[in-house]
Design a protein around this motif. Sequence first.
Motif, PDB file in Angstrom:
ATOM      1  N   SER A  92       2.644 -23.147 -23.681  1.00  0.00           N
ATOM      2  CA  SER A  92       2.738 -21.907 -24.442  1.00  0.00           C
ATOM      3  C   SER A  92       3.966 -21.121 -23.986  1.00  0.00           C
ATOM      4  CB  SER A  92       1.464 -21.064 -24.242  1.00  0.00           C
ATOM      5  OG  SER A  92       1.288 -20.759 -22.858  1.00  0.00           O
ATOM      6  N   PRO A  93       4.559 -20.298 -24.902  1.00  0.00           N
ATOM      7  CA  PRO A  93       4.218 -20.268 -26.324  1.00  0.00           C
ATOM      8  C   PRO A  93       4.810 -21.487 -27.039  1.00  0.00           C
ATOM      9  CG  PRO A  93       6.121 -18.902 -25.914  1.00  0.00           C
ATOM     10  CD  PRO A  93       5.697 -19.431 -24.568  1.00  0.00           C
TER      11      PRO A  93
ATOM     12  N   LEU B  93       9.703 -19.549 -29.131  1.00  0.00           N
ATOM     13  CA  LEU B  93      10.198 -18.367 -28.426  1.00  0.00           C
ATOM     14  C   LEU B  93      11.617 -18.105 -28.895  1.00  0.00           C
ATOM     15  CD1 LEU B  93       9.558 -16.287 -26.210  1.00  0.00           C
ATOM     16  CD2 LEU B  93      10.368 -17.956 -24.530  1.00  0.00           C
TER      17      LEU B  93
ATOM     18  N   THR C 175       7.741 -26.262 -26.002  1.00  0.00           N
ATOM     19  CA  THR C 175       8.089 -24.896 -26.401  1.00  0.00           C
ATOM     20  C   THR C 175       9.483 -24.954 -27.015  1.00  0.00           C
ATOM     21  OG1 THR C 175       6.748 -23.766 -24.733  1.00  0.00           O
ATOM     22  CG2 THR C 175       8.663 -22.576 -25.603  1.00  0.00           C
TER      23      THR C 175
END
Lengths: 116, 111
Positions: free
Chosen positions: B7-8, B11, B105
């Motif tokens: 996560s996330p 971005l 990510t």
Amino acid sequence: GAGVSQSPRYKVAKRGQDVALRCDPISGHVSLFWYQQALGQGPEFLTYFQNEAQLDKSGLPSDRFFAERPEGSVSTLKIQRTQQEDSAVYLCASSRIPGTGGTEAFFGQGTRLTVV
Amino acid sequence: GIQVEQSPPDLILQEGANSTLRCNFSDSVNNLQWFHQNPWGQLINLFYIPSGTKQNGRLSATTVATERYSLLYISSSQTTDSGVYFCAVASKETSGSRLTFGEGTQLTVNP
């Protein structure tokens, strides 16, 4: 060599053709791995060699996929009768000692296979 | 098998900003690696860090093995940091032959 080398970088195959993808690991590395990466996803394990022995082939998606490493160095991943769902990037990795525990794996640039 | 969650998933940053990427895993590990996949698809090794803390320039990483997570810190981000960051682990119990990757990510750094 200095790093893991894969060839070809790009391959376009007609559906039903056989293809062969080559991996030249870092010199002296005992372990060699093949991974498949679909678009937008993380790589997924296909098969593992310790020297010339194929110790794990549980990730190969079908019996059309075959890998070998006859002299414990260069490896070839062969896909027979390619299908559109085989389109992906095929990554090869090598590491210095057996297995994945306690050692860093290094990846090649990958071969992008497109089946049309 | 072992599960890896990153996560996330996406971005977006302005150049110069700092960021933290997280990797959670479901089992004890004896290998954890962070990679940066560049636009040409190459997986670049960032850190081999099954436990502890390491730093390399603007990047640092911490793995808390007992709590089953790892963090990758990027400071003073640059446009060249853009790409996908992957965490990959090998289970201590079943490692043998494979790294299991998270979904990654996707980082975009805008000038």
